[in-house]
Design a protein around this motif. Structure first.
Motif, PDB file in Angstrom:
ATOM      1  N   ASP A 455       0.812  -1.214   0.000  1.00 20.99           N
ATOM      2  CA  ASP A 455       0.000   0.000   0.000  1.00 20.99           C
ATOM      3  C   ASP A 455       0.848   1.268   0.000  1.00 20.99           C
ATOM      4  OD1 ASP A 455       1.038   0.008   2.520  1.00 20.99           O
ATOM      5  OD2 ASP A 455      -0.881  -0.112   3.578  1.00 20.99           O
ATOM      6  N   GLY A 456       2.144   1.112  -0.160  1.00 20.26           N
ATOM      7  CA  GLY A 456       3.034   2.273  -0.174  1.00 20.26           C
ATOM      8  C   GLY A 456       3.716   2.525   1.150  1.00 20.26           C
ATOM      9  N   GLY A 457       3.250   1.900   2.207  1.00 23.27           N
ATOM     10  CA  GLY A 457       3.878   2.096   3.507  1.00 23.27           C
ATOM     11  C   GLY A 457       5.141   1.286   3.683  1.00 23.27           C
ATOM     12  N   LEU A 458       5.465   0.430   2.727  1.00 25.53           N
ATOM     13  CA  LEU A 458       6.655  -0.410   2.794  1.00 25.53           C
ATOM     14  C   LEU A 458       7.397  -0.265   1.470  1.00 25.53           C
ATOM     15  CD1 LEU A 458       7.977  -2.451   4.781  1.00 25.53           C
ATOM     16  CD2 LEU A 458       6.803  -4.266   3.527  1.00 25.53           C
ATOM     17  N   ALA A 459       8.673   0.065   1.533  1.00 30.62           N
ATOM     18  CA  ALA A 459       9.468   0.266   0.320  1.00 30.62           C
ATOM     19  C   ALA A 459       9.615  -1.040  -0.440  1.00 30.62           C
ATOM     20  CB  ALA A 459      10.840   0.834   0.685  1.00 30.62           C
ATOM     21  N   ASP A 460       9.923  -0.910  -1.739  1.00 35.74           N
ATOM     22  CA  ASP A 460      10.054  -2.100  -2.580  1.00 35.74           C
ATOM     23  C   ASP A 460      11.174  -3.004  -2.084  1.00 35.74           C
ATOM     24  OD1 ASP A 460       9.360  -3.563  -5.099  1.00 35.74           O
ATOM     25  OD2 ASP A 460      11.443  -3.078  -5.561  1.00 35.74           O
ATOM     26  N   SER A 461      12.269  -2.408  -1.614  1.00 36.07           N
ATOM     27  CA  SER A 461      13.367  -3.229  -1.081  1.00 36.07           C
ATOM     28  C   SER A 461      12.922  -4.005   0.150  1.00 36.07           C
ATOM     29  CB  SER A 461      14.559  -2.338  -0.736  1.00 36.07           C
ATOM     30  OG  SER A 461      14.175  -1.338   0.208  1.00 36.07           O
ATOM     31  N   GLY A 462      12.066  -3.386   0.971  1.00 36.86           N
ATOM     32  CA  GLY A 462      11.546  -4.087   2.137  1.00 36.86           C
ATOM     33  C   GLY A 462      10.633  -5.236   1.754  1.00 36.86           C
ATOM     34  N   SER A 581       8.226   1.140 -11.511  1.00 32.99           N
ATOM     35  CA  SER A 581       8.593   0.277 -10.379  1.00 32.99           C
ATOM     36  C   SER A 581       7.547  -0.819 -10.216  1.00 32.99           C
ATOM     37  CB  SER A 581       8.697   1.094  -9.091  1.00 32.99           C
ATOM     38  OG  SER A 581       7.450   1.710  -8.800  1.00 32.99           O
ATOM     39  N   PRO A 582       7.916  -1.931  -9.595  1.00 36.76           N
ATOM     40  CA  PRO A 582       6.948  -3.032  -9.443  1.00 36.76           C
ATOM     41  C   PRO A 582       5.730  -2.606  -8.629  1.00 36.76           C
ATOM     42  CG  PRO A 582       9.183  -3.791  -9.008  1.00 36.76           C
ATOM     43  CD  PRO A 582       9.243  -2.289  -9.090  1.00 36.76           C
ATOM     44  N   ALA A 600      -1.075 -15.549   5.197  1.00 36.25           N
ATOM     45  CA  ALA A 600      -1.257 -15.019   6.546  1.00 36.25           C
ATOM     46  C   ALA A 600       0.078 -14.596   7.156  1.00 36.25           C
ATOM     47  CB  ALA A 600      -1.943 -16.061   7.423  1.00 36.25           C
ATOM     48  N   ALA A 601       1.129 -15.408   6.930  1.00 34.06           N
ATOM     49  CA  ALA A 601       2.436 -15.084   7.500  1.00 34.06           C
ATOM     50  C   ALA A 601       3.011 -13.816   6.871  1.00 34.06           C
ATOM     51  CB  ALA A 601       3.391 -16.256   7.294  1.00 34.06           C
ATOM     52  N   LEU A 602       2.868 -13.660   5.551  1.00 35.74           N
ATOM     53  CA  LEU A 602       3.398 -12.473   4.884  1.00 35.74           C
ATOM     54  C   LEU A 602       2.618 -11.226   5.294  1.00 35.74           C
ATOM     55  CD1 LEU A 602       4.087 -13.862   1.286  1.00 35.74           C
ATOM     56  CD2 LEU A 602       5.762 -13.325   3.061  1.00 35.74           C
ATOM     57  N   THR A 603       1.304 -11.368   5.450  1.00 41.37           N
ATOM     58  CA  THR A 603       0.499 -10.224   5.875  1.00 41.37           C
ATOM     59  C   THR A 603       0.919  -9.755   7.266  1.00 41.37           C
ATOM     60  OG1 THR A 603      -1.378 -11.001   4.552  1.00 41.37           O
ATOM     61  CG2 THR A 603      -1.849  -9.432   6.293  1.00 41.37           C
ATOM     62  N   ALA A 604       1.150 -10.714   8.151  1.00 43.58           N
ATOM     63  CA  ALA A 604       1.587 -10.348   9.503  1.00 43.58           C
ATOM     64  C   ALA A 604       2.984  -9.735   9.488  1.00 43.58           C
ATOM     65  CB  ALA A 604       1.556 -11.583  10.406  1.00 43.58           C
ATOM     66  N   ALA A 605       3.880 -10.284   8.672  1.00 43.70           N
ATOM     67  CA  ALA A 605       5.249  -9.756   8.611  1.00 43.70           C
ATOM     68  C   ALA A 605       5.284  -8.364   8.001  1.00 43.70           C
ATOM     69  CB  ALA A 605       6.136 -10.699   7.798  1.00 43.70           C
ATOM     70  N   GLY A 606       4.320  -8.055   7.136  1.00 41.34           N
ATOM     71  CA  GLY A 606       4.295  -6.743   6.499  1.00 41.34           C
ATOM     72  C   GLY A 606       3.709  -5.660   7.364  1.00 41.34           C
ATOM     73  N   GLY A 607       3.252  -6.001   8.549  1.00 42.59           N
ATOM     74  CA  GLY A 607       2.720  -5.003   9.459  1.00 42.59           C
ATOM     75  C   GLY A 607       1.490  -4.286   8.933  1.00 42.59           C
ATOM     76  N   GLY A 608       0.691  -4.970   8.160  1.00 40.93           N
ATOM     77  CA  GLY A 608      -0.530  -4.376   7.625  1.00 40.93           C
ATOM     78  C   GLY A 608      -0.333  -3.576   6.359  1.00 40.93           C
ATOM     79  N   HIS A 609       0.893  -3.555   5.830  1.00 41.62           N
ATOM     80  CA  HIS A 609       1.159  -2.790   4.609  1.00 41.62           C
ATOM     81  C   HIS A 609       1.136  -3.672   3.355  1.00 41.62           C
ATOM     82  CE1 HIS A 609       2.116   0.832   6.810  1.00 41.62           C
ATOM     83  NE2 HIS A 609       2.960   0.156   7.594  1.00 41.62           N
ATOM     84  N   LEU A 610       0.927  -4.967   3.514  1.00 42.91           N
ATOM     85  CA  LEU A 610       0.913  -5.868   2.361  1.00 42.91           C
ATOM     86  C   LEU A 610      -0.489  -6.443   2.164  1.00 42.91           C
ATOM     87  CD1 LEU A 610       4.221  -7.942   2.709  1.00 42.91           C
ATOM     88  CD2 LEU A 610       3.789  -5.922   1.307  1.00 42.91           C
ATOM     89  N   ASP A 611      -0.902  -6.463   0.913  1.00 43.63           N
ATOM     90  CA  ASP A 611      -2.158  -7.098   0.526  1.00 43.63           C
ATOM     91  C   ASP A 611      -1.800  -8.388  -0.195  1.00 43.63           C
ATOM     92  OD1 ASP A 611      -4.697  -7.794  -0.192  1.00 43.63           O
ATOM     93  OD2 ASP A 611      -4.878  -6.310  -1.802  1.00 43.63           O
TER      94      ASP A 611
END
Length: 760
Positions: A455-462, A581-582, A600-611
């Motif tokens: 959602d933009g709250g996490l950089a592409d490198s992250g 950019s991707p 579920a694991a990736l969503t939790a690791a992304g801190g709510g910034h990953l869909d």
């Protein structure tokens, strides 16, 4: 009339099994045809009803915020224009489920494209953060009026005020954002606008789109969706289910009619003396024909009427999509006519084939004619004589000779048994293709299991670091999806850049090769059809104001966006726009990894910034097809059983005249029984081989034709495993042998006096 009824009653008592099978087969056929009609109505009419009631727009055009969309009202053929409405792309979450949405600023309920409320109420100025959700989006989010939606990464909260039906393409995870109507105050960061155009003539849609793009400018047009796309999305898998039921229903009707025809013809050949007696005591040829005709019409009518009554009374209570389809169909205008026409048509078709066979009974002479001492074709062939000379078992040789002695009659029997077996092979092919979508999605155009968006709250490198840290992720392919105008500017397609030149995206190819070099791409069948190009051609697409020239080097199996997708590498798209950019990552998981747990694991690791959501599999909506195929196979097996019993009865009766001769040359009752069993087994074996040889290519052509029409493309058809085909053939052969054993043994052990009376 009394004599006719008595004869029909005695015949029914003597052939109860045949009457039961005809009744059940007719019931199954009528049920499949009625359900096919219900599914067709369920697929088409609800969308048409919604489109008519809301005065739907024939074209929805997404443009840049500054485009002057009001100029569209002055185009020739345009009846009215609604909008433009400012839009904002966002992600909403409810009860742990996230969905990409389009927030559409709608201050007043529009007159064109007017949403039809099914729950709650329309937007109220007193609730500035209130929204109305499109039905499919609300269902995906499990949202109801009064619930709240959050926008991950922000402090914004939206309140669901209502739920509405719309004729626009509904929400589809990963491919189509959900539609959310909101007040202008709730659309805080508009990044585009959408305008609806209603045409005087819907057939001029392509021309209207072309004119609209010319007026607005290609660089201002983002995406174009038409009423045809909305209808196709609404019909979805229901139309496919209706086509499957209709095709197999008609095939089963033909097979049942041929089976009834063969049964009557065999009975007439075996009861020529009884028919002569009926003629001698005063029955006219017309009365004899009517006996057979009315008798079998009664069987068929009983099954048809019972099925129609059950479908009408209990069809809507069937769980799942079939029950929903019947419930909707019962409220449509043409429901009663179809409910009457389908059973009547099935009964009349069976009656027609019955009448053709019964006509022979009316031509039987009232004076019994002595049977010929040797049946036509009874003389041993050279092959049979050589086989006996090689000391092969006489029962085996004579049984094979008996099966194919009368060429015309034998071929007709094999053909009648081949038809239901052929349809079973086609049904098993459809089942296997469906299983392949679930079991090996990478071979059916779905190499990735998950799609990850930030959602933009996490950089592409992250994002890349998180994906690389999970050991269950085998590969992560960066990608971006753009909307491109096709040549002629009559519509838009999806242009995807996924993977890189070094690590190309593993598309499932049906034709051509993988796109490796610069400006190379693979395309879905839907795109090839829209652009009227083939593999090997160069195409020119327009992305915004930039042209994109691509060389189509392969055709991919593309289940998404109706196949209107061109896939190239991200590096190719960056040649035109280095700052690209991707926007997402396609994840291929390691064998055995559970996509839901990884998501579920990736969503939790992304801190709510990953869909993170699983890639939509088109076979997920076809789960009811398995039950449909199972029912169709049962009906076809029943028809095949009728034909087998007919063949056995005819073989036993025709073999009665040979019993004395076979006993005279020293054959035992067991050997005589083996002759009849072998003859029946050879017929079943020939039918099974013919059904497999003809059914496999026919199934491939039918499934690939359906793939072509849906945009996925040919190449998805899968043949059943050889073991399953062997079991089908073995079941037919062993079943024929088991069914023939008892009547053949009884005939072989009959008293000599009975045998003499049969020969006389």
């Amino acid at each position: 009339m009394r004599a006719t009824l008595r004869w029909a009653h005695s015949d029914l008592r003597a052939h109860r099994g045949e009457a039961l099978f005809i009744t059940l087969a007719t019931a199954g056929i009528v049920a499949s045809l009625l359900l096919a009609a219900a599914l067709f109505g369920y697929a088409t009419n609800p969308w048409q009803r919604i489109f008519t009631q809301e005065r739907g727009a024939h074209v929805w055009i997404h443009t840049a915020p500054g485009a002057d969309a009001r100029r569209l009202a002055r185009l020739a053929g345009v009846e009215s224009v609604t909008g433009p409405y400012p839009t904002e792309s966002a992600t909403v979450a409810s009860r742990g489920t996230r969905a990409a949405v389009e927030l559409r600023a709608t201050a007043h309920l529009p007159s064109v494209g007017r949403p039809l409320l099914t729950a709650g109420h329309w937007l109220d100025a007193a609730e500035p953060d209130g929204v109305v959700l499109e039905t499919r989006l609300a269902r995906a989010l499990l949202a109801e009026p009064g619930d709240t939606l959050t926008l991950p990464g922000t402090a914004r909260v939206l309140t669901v005020e209502g739920i509405a039906d719309s004729a626009e393409p509904g929400y589809s995870p990963g491919s189509q954002p959900g539609l959310v109507w909101a007040l202008p105050s709730a659309v805080r960061a508009p990044n585009g606008q959408v305008t609806g155009v209603r045409l005087s003539d819907p057939n001029d849609t392509d021309y209207a789109v072309q004119r609209a793009v010319t007026v607005l400018g290609a660089d201002a047009v983002g995406e174009v969706s038409t009423w045809q796309q909305g209808r196709a999305a609404a019909q979805g898998e229901n139309r496919l289910l209706g086509q499957v039921l209709g095709l197999f229903g008609l095939g089963a009707l033909l097979a049942a009619a041929l089976a009834v025809h063969g049964a009557i013809a065999t009975r007439i050949r075996g009861h020529l003396r009884n028919l002569s007696v009926l003629k001698a005591i005063g029955f006219t040829p017309g009365q004899v024909v009517r006996i057979f005709l009315l008798q079998h019409l009664a069987y068929a009518a009983l099954g048809a009427v019972a099925t129609a009554a059950l479908t009408e009374g209990l069809g809507s209570r069937v769980p799942g999509r079939l029950g929903d389809a019947v419930g909707v169909w019962q409220g449509l205008p043409g429901h009663t006519a179809v409910l009457l026409a389908v059973p009547a048509g099935a009964v009349l078709f069976i009656g027609l084939t019955t009448g053709l066979a019964a006509w022979r009974a009316g031509r039987v002479s009232p004076v019994p004619v002595a049977r010929p001492s040797a049946a036509r074709g009874a003389r041993l062939t050279g092959v049979a004589r050589r086989a006996l000379g090689l000391r092969l078992p006489a029962a085996l040789v004579l049984g094979c000779h008996k099966a194919f002695a009368g060429r015309g009659r034998s071929l007709a029997g094999v053909a009648r048994l081949t038809l239901p077996l052929l349809l079973i092979v086609v049904a098993l092919s459809a089942w296997t293709t469906l299983d392949r979508f679930h079991g090996s999605p990478e071979r059916m155009g779905l190499p990735a299991a998950l799609t990850v968006r930030s959602d933009g709250g996490l950089a592409d490198s992250g994002v890349r670091s998180l994906l690389a840290a999970d050991p269950r992720v085998a590969d992560a392919y960066p990608g971006v999806e753009l909307v491109a105008l096709v040549p002629g500017q009559t519509g838009t397609i999806a242009l995807r850049g996924v993977g890189t030149h070094a690590r190309p995206y593993p598309c499932a190819l049906a034709e051509g090769r993988v796109a490796r070099g610069p400006d190379e791409a693979v395309a879905g069948q839907g795109l090839l059809d829209v652009m009227h190009v083939r593999v090997g051609d160069w195409v020119r697409l327009t992305v915004g104001s930039q042209p994109q020239i691509l060389h189509i080097v392969g055709r991919s199996i593309e289940p998404q966006n109706a196949g209107r997708v061109a896939t190239t590498s991200l590096d190719t798209l960056r040649e035109n726009d280095p700052a690209l950019s991707p926007a997402f990552y396609e994840l291929r998981l390691r064998p055995g990894a559970d996509p839901r747990r990884v998501a579920a694991a990736l969503t939790a690791a992304g801190g709510g910034h990953l869909d993170v959501h699983p890639v939509t599999n088109p076979a997920d909506g076809l789960s009811s097809l398995r039950a449909v195929v199972t029912g169709l196979i049962a009906v076809l097996a029943l028809i095949g059983l009728v034909e087998l019993l007919t063949a056995i009865g005819g073989s036993v009766r025709e073999g009665e005249r040979d019993v004395l001769a076979l006993r005279a040359i020293g054959m035992s009752p067991r050997q005589i029984t083996a002759i009849t069993v072998t003859a029946t087994t050879c017929t079943a074996l020939a039918a099974a081989v013919a059904a497999t040889a003809l059914g496999l290519p026919l199934a491939r052509r039918l499934i690939d034709a359906q793939g072509d029409s849906s945009g996925i493309g040919a190449g998805i058809a899968q043949s059943p495993p050889p073991g399953l085909l062997f079991l089908l053939g073995a079941g037919a052969v062993l079943g024929a042998a088991a069914l023939a054993a008892l009547p053949a043994a009884r005939a072989a052990r009959r008293r000599l006096a009975d045998t003499l009376s049969a020969v006389a």
